[in-house]
Design an enzyme around this catalytic site. Structure first.
Site, mmCIF file in Angstrom:
data_model
loop_
_atom_site.group_PDB
_atom_site.id
_atom_site.type_symbol
_atom_site.label_atom_id
_atom_site.label_comp_id
_atom_site.label_asym_id
_atom_site.label_seq_id
_atom_site.Cartn_x
_atom_site.Cartn_y
_atom_site.Cartn_z
ATOM 1 C CE LYS B 78 -41.652 -25.096 70.528
ATOM 2 N NZ LYS B 78 -41.721 -23.675 70.115
ATOM 3 C CB SER B 153 -39.119 -23.553 67.269
ATOM 4 O OG SER B 153 -39.958 -22.921 68.223
ATOM 5 C CB SER B 177 -42.071 -20.674 67.448
ATOM 6 O OG SER B 177 -40.724 -20.432 67.114
#
Lengths: 486, 505
Positions: B78, B153, B177
């Protein structure tokens, strides 16, 4: 009573002080960067102290220990559980956009400092300490004219304690004296280097006036960032006059933050109460609470050295040192400990003190290092003193060889022997030199015989020079007298 | 013969070890898959093809390394995880060109384990959001239906893993997330216990909530990556100084436990296990299809000998409010360092210092990020602190007590709690974005674990009857007992209906 209350003044000045003190640690408060003044800008920084994304703080245990030590020396209660908070504001020298400080609870609370009487202070007033908390310092902005500023983060993350007093000080002189004595104590304990020019100690001062005898405090002004004793006193005294004028004209003092200008010795408004920033304190989630054990606190308490005043007295009264020597040795606990450690291994306080003050400290300062970093153990110092006492080497030779003595790691008599400078006490060997000196200086010899006995030193000096300082002066003395008459 | 990219991480790691194929082949297979799917997905912010190819050549020369469990395996990070020398953007204009000069601790550990970082994946800006629509690099599509959000996210990580671009990806979980996008994309996602995985070098959102964890295609893969990530780190003061599992088992054993019983499942696998079913999670307006899939899993677990126990977490009703107060407070100050002075976006020719801050931040931060900063600033303001932050912190403790009661084995508590990861399956793009509050409410079932710091493992319970989208289920467990979650997760993985291939690609 002191001069504060003299004259027609009907106002009492009330002062509370916040002292910011840099701690003497090897590294910064939350990272491994060196904690050192100066350096090329931005050369002592890392992701943590420069506020890089994702970087996280790790508390420096030594800084916590020093804060606890300061607290104990100031008679504070140590809080076994204390917390770091974020204090938010924007400034270019503040890398994270918040300072990591302590709100509640701080590491130490409620102490007491007994101010020794000095010019302009009351008689030994007691200054209550409200709290001591740990925090990190910001970097520095360097303004290059109106359109360009540079940021140096070398100082960012420097460990500090803030010592907050109750409003117990009553004059500018007293406030300055408090700072002076606080500095002396903290330097003695090696908690700070106390270097005011480098900003290792600075303070904010809260000043208000009230009619004598009043219980309520007046409205205060906060004077920011005072970095010398003179500034503290001058700023308070200017502020006293300013507030007095307002009050006597039936006006109201505004609560505000003011800046002191050391050039003009005046203060000017920086921001009013309404403009005071909202720091939005809250517990820093990156740092767990500081949890101390009572045993840890007790250990620091137990290792607190004897107070400097006590030590100085003892050195004068029981060791027979001069006042000045005693004061110099007792100015630092580390130095005094060193002195006592050496003294325990030999028998002449005078000589130990003489070598420390006359040789060791000047040599350290020539080399720009702390005396402890010279690596000259108390045992070696004691041995050198013993050699002096036993007449193996002369003081002159020790003085000449001192620098080499530090570097070589050899004992003083070995070094002297190598150089042929072992003290000669053998009268037979020295007699030749004494006779030669008399023969070479007939005029002086005649004067001496005629009664000018002061010339004894002249002849001893000649012989010493001849023997490169290795002659035992006591023996030479006797020989000169023997040949020229006492 | 399946393509290499089709294999699980565990299988491809084994094949690499046995020299069935080289690292270059594996990397090329993954890059080809990225090339084929990326135009539809936009799961990656940066594709590190050159660096990965060079690394692959070096590794092939050297040959497999025994002590590197992920040797040669392509993975994604990420884009909130700092990777030395590589652009790390947090999907924000502010950091569009930011290249950190240090590695996050998790990056160090993945590299040391031999993983090849192939991509930095898309996300909601600074991890704020649950749809991956808040990215300055454009939104990511769900591989199961390109018209739907992948969740967030860590939506880029989930989509990338589900579309088989990489064998595993790291995500971060502040309020769900990792788990919510894992549920939305039909993959496995683990949020470790707070303190289990180092946060050093992971750009902070909510410091007391954030945890990095793996998103993978199988539970076993998840365990392998987790074993690499977990463990104390002296650079993170909130990292737990725990080397061992509470039962005294070394980390490596997670893998063995998760992989146990890949063969037939005996009917009494879960005999004696108590699984808590918290009312507050199951009666929170679930869509029918999500409830159906998840209840079906409960039934199957019962069939394996587990006892289902109704559980109450009375303070759960405050969780969402508490979360948005506390996480925003932390986020607001965490983002204060982005001031335009030292790195990132700086406004050109600012009129003065204030203008430098205001312009740099207004242009650098997206709408959602600005909203959270304002929220965080408000709740910490003088006069409001007691009403918001202090109160929230108090309720947070009460919530933890609720969980401690529910999971207290000595007093007859449960081994684990089970609940859906989200009230619904992935929704269509734009359908909720006009209403931030409704989107916040979708986090209802995931934020609680972050508030109490406990671990959660999310995986698919099967496809929803109406939407045809994966429905996520999460296992919540005791602190530092991720092994128990992975064990139970492996059982659920076998019991749940197979998903097949993502329909959108």
């Amino acid at each position: 009573m002191s001069d504060v209350r003299s004259g027609p003044c009907q106002w009492e000045t009330v002062i509370g002080l916040e002292a910011h003190v840099h701690l003497r640690t090897a590294s910064k408060l939350f990272c491994a960067c060196p904690n050192k003044f100066g350096g090329e800008p931005n050369t002592r920084i890392c992701p943590v102290c420069s506020g890089m994304p994702g970087a996280l703080p790790v508390i420096n245990g030594r800084a916590v220990a020093l804060a606890v030590q300061a607290g104990l020396a100031l008679g504070c209660a140590v809080n076994l559980h204390s917390l770091f908070s974020r204090k938010s504001y924007f400034y270019p020298d503040l890398p994270n956009g918040f300072q990591t400080s302590q709100l509640e609870p701080p590491v130490c609370s409620s102490g007491l400092f007994r101010l020794e009487a000095s010019g302009g202070t009351r008689v030994n007033p007691e200054i209550r300490i409200n709290r001591i908390h740990l925090e990190d310092d910001a970097g520095k902005c360097i303004h290059m004219g109106s359109s360009c500023s540079m940021v140096d983060l070398n100082r960012a993350g420097t460990p500090m304690i803030e010592i907050v007093t109750e409003p117990d000080l009553r004059s500018g002189a007293e406030a300055a004296e408090f700072m002076r004595q606080l500095r002396k104590l903290l330097m003695y304990l090696d908690i700070t280097d106390g270097n005011m020019e480098e900003g290792s100690m600075r303070c904010d001062v809260n000043v208000s006036l009230r009619p004598f005898g009043a219980k309520e405090y007046g409205t205060r002004a906060e004077l920011k960032n005072l970095n010398s004793f003179i500034s503290v006193r001058a700023a308070v005294e200017f502020e006293e006059e300013r507030q007095k004028e307002i009050l006597e004209a039936q006006g109201a003092v505004e609560q505000e933050t003011r800046l002191f200008d050391p050039e003009s010795c005046t203060t000017r408004a920086m921001r009013s109460k309404e403009d005071a920033p909202d720091y939005r304190y809250f517990p820093n989630p990156d740092l767990p609470p500081i949890i101390l054990t009572q045993a840890f606190v007790d250990k620091i308490h137990g290792s607190l050295p004897e107070r400097p005043e006590k030590r100085r007295e003892r050195y004068v009264e029981t060791l027979g040192l001069h006042d000045e020597e005693a004061s110099l040795l007792a100015a630092s606990a580390a130095l005094a400990d060193y002195f006592e450690a050496a003294l325990a291994l030999c028998s002449s306080p005078k000589r130990v003190a003489g070598l420390i003050l006359g040789e060791l400290l000047p040599e350290a300062s020539r080399r720009s290092v702390a005396f402890a970093d010279l690596g000259f153990s108390p045992a070696r110092l004691a041995h050198t003193v013993t050699m002096l006492e036993q007449g193996k080497v002369s003081l002159k030779v020790v003085q000449d060889l001192f620098s080499e003595l530090l570097d070589s790691g050899e004992s003083v008599e070995k070094l002297a022997e190598k150089k042929g400078l072992l003290q000669v006490s053998d009268a037979g060997a020295l007699e030749q030199a004494v006779l030669a000196a008399i023969e070479a200086n007939p005029a002086e010899a005649a004067d001496y015989r005629a009664g000018k006995k002061k010339l004894l030193a002249f002849f001893v000096g000649r012989v010493m020079r001849e023997t490169k300082g290795a002659g035992n002066p006591a023996v030479i003395n006797e020989l000169v007298k023997k040949h020229l008459g006492a | 013969m399946p393509e290499i990219y089709d294999l699980s991480l565990s299988r491809v790691a084994e094949g690499l070890r046995n020299k069935e194929y080289g690292v270059s082949e594996v990397v090329e297979s993954a890059l080809a898959r990225i090339e084929a799917t990326e135009p539809k997905l936009n799961a990656c912010i940066s594709i590190l093809a050159d660096a990965a190819r060079e690394q692959a050549v070096r590794m092939d020369k050297q040959g497999p390394q025994k002590n590197q469990p992920l040797w040669g395996v392509p993975v994604g990070f990420k884009d909130v995880i700092c990777l030395k020398g590589s652009r790390t953007t947090c999907a924000s204009r502010f950091l569009e060109n930011f290249r950190p000069f240090y590695d996050a601790e998790v990056a160090v550990r993945m590299k040391e384990a031999g993983a090849v970082v192939l991509a930095k994946t898309n996300m909601d800006e600074f991890a704020m959001g649950s749809t991956t629509e808040n990215s300055c690099f454009g939104r990511t599509a769900n591989p199961w239906d390109l018209e739907r959000v992948p969740g967030g996210s860590s939506g880029g990580s989930a989509a990338s893993v589900a579309a088989k671009q990489v064998f595993a990806a790291l995500g971060s979980d502040t309020g769900g997330s990792i788990r919510q996008p894992a549920g939305f994309c039909g993959c496995v996602g683990l949020k470790p216990t707070y303190g289990r995985v180092s946060r050093y070098g992971v750009v902070a959102f909510g410091s007391s909530f954030d945890q990095v964890g793996p998103l993978t295609r199988t539970v076993e893969d998840c365990a392998r990556v987790f074993a690499v990530l977990a463990g104390p780190d002296a650079k993170d003061s909130t990292s737990a100084r725990l080397d061992l599992h509470p039962e005294g088992l070394p980390e490596q054993d997670f893998v063995a436990k998760a992989g146990r019983g890949r063969s037939e499942e005996p009917a009494d696998t879960l005999k004696g296990m108590k699984i808590g079913v918290p009312d507050e999670f199951w009666e929170s307006g679930l869509t029918a299809e999500v409830e159906e899939r998840c209840r079906d899993i409960l039934k199957k677990l019962e069939g394996q000998g587990a006892t289902l126990v109704p559980v109450s977490l009375p303070n759960q009703k405050y969780a969402l409010a508490v979360y948005y107060i506390m996480a925003s407070a932390e986020a607001g100050t965490n983002l204060a360092r982005f001031d335009g002075v030292r790195y990132g976006r700086r406004a050109e020719n600012p009129a003065d210092l204030l203008d430098l801050y205001v312009s740099s931040r207004s242009r650098g931060f997206g709408e959602e990020v600005q909203r959270r900063i304002m929220l965080g600033t408000f709740v910490l303001s003088s006069g409001y602190y007691d009403a918001y932050y202090r109160k929230a912190a108090q309720i947070r403790r009460l919530l933890l007590r609720d969980f401690e009661n529910a999971l207290d084995l000595e007093r007859g508590g449960c081994h684990a709690l089970l609940a859906p990861t989200s009230p619904c399956a992935a929704w269509k793009f734009g359908s909720l974005s006009a209403d931030p509050l409704t989107v916040y409410k979708m986090d209802l079932l995931t934020v609680t674990l972050n508030l109490v710091g406990l671990p959660g493992l999310a995986l698919s319970a099967g496809l929803g009857r109406e939407s045809g989208m994966p429905a996520g289920i999460q296992i919540m467990g005791r602190p530092f007992d991720e092994a128990a979650l992975l064990r139970l997760g492996a059982v659920i993985e076998r019991l749940a209906p197979g998903l097949g291939e993502p329909a959108g690609i």
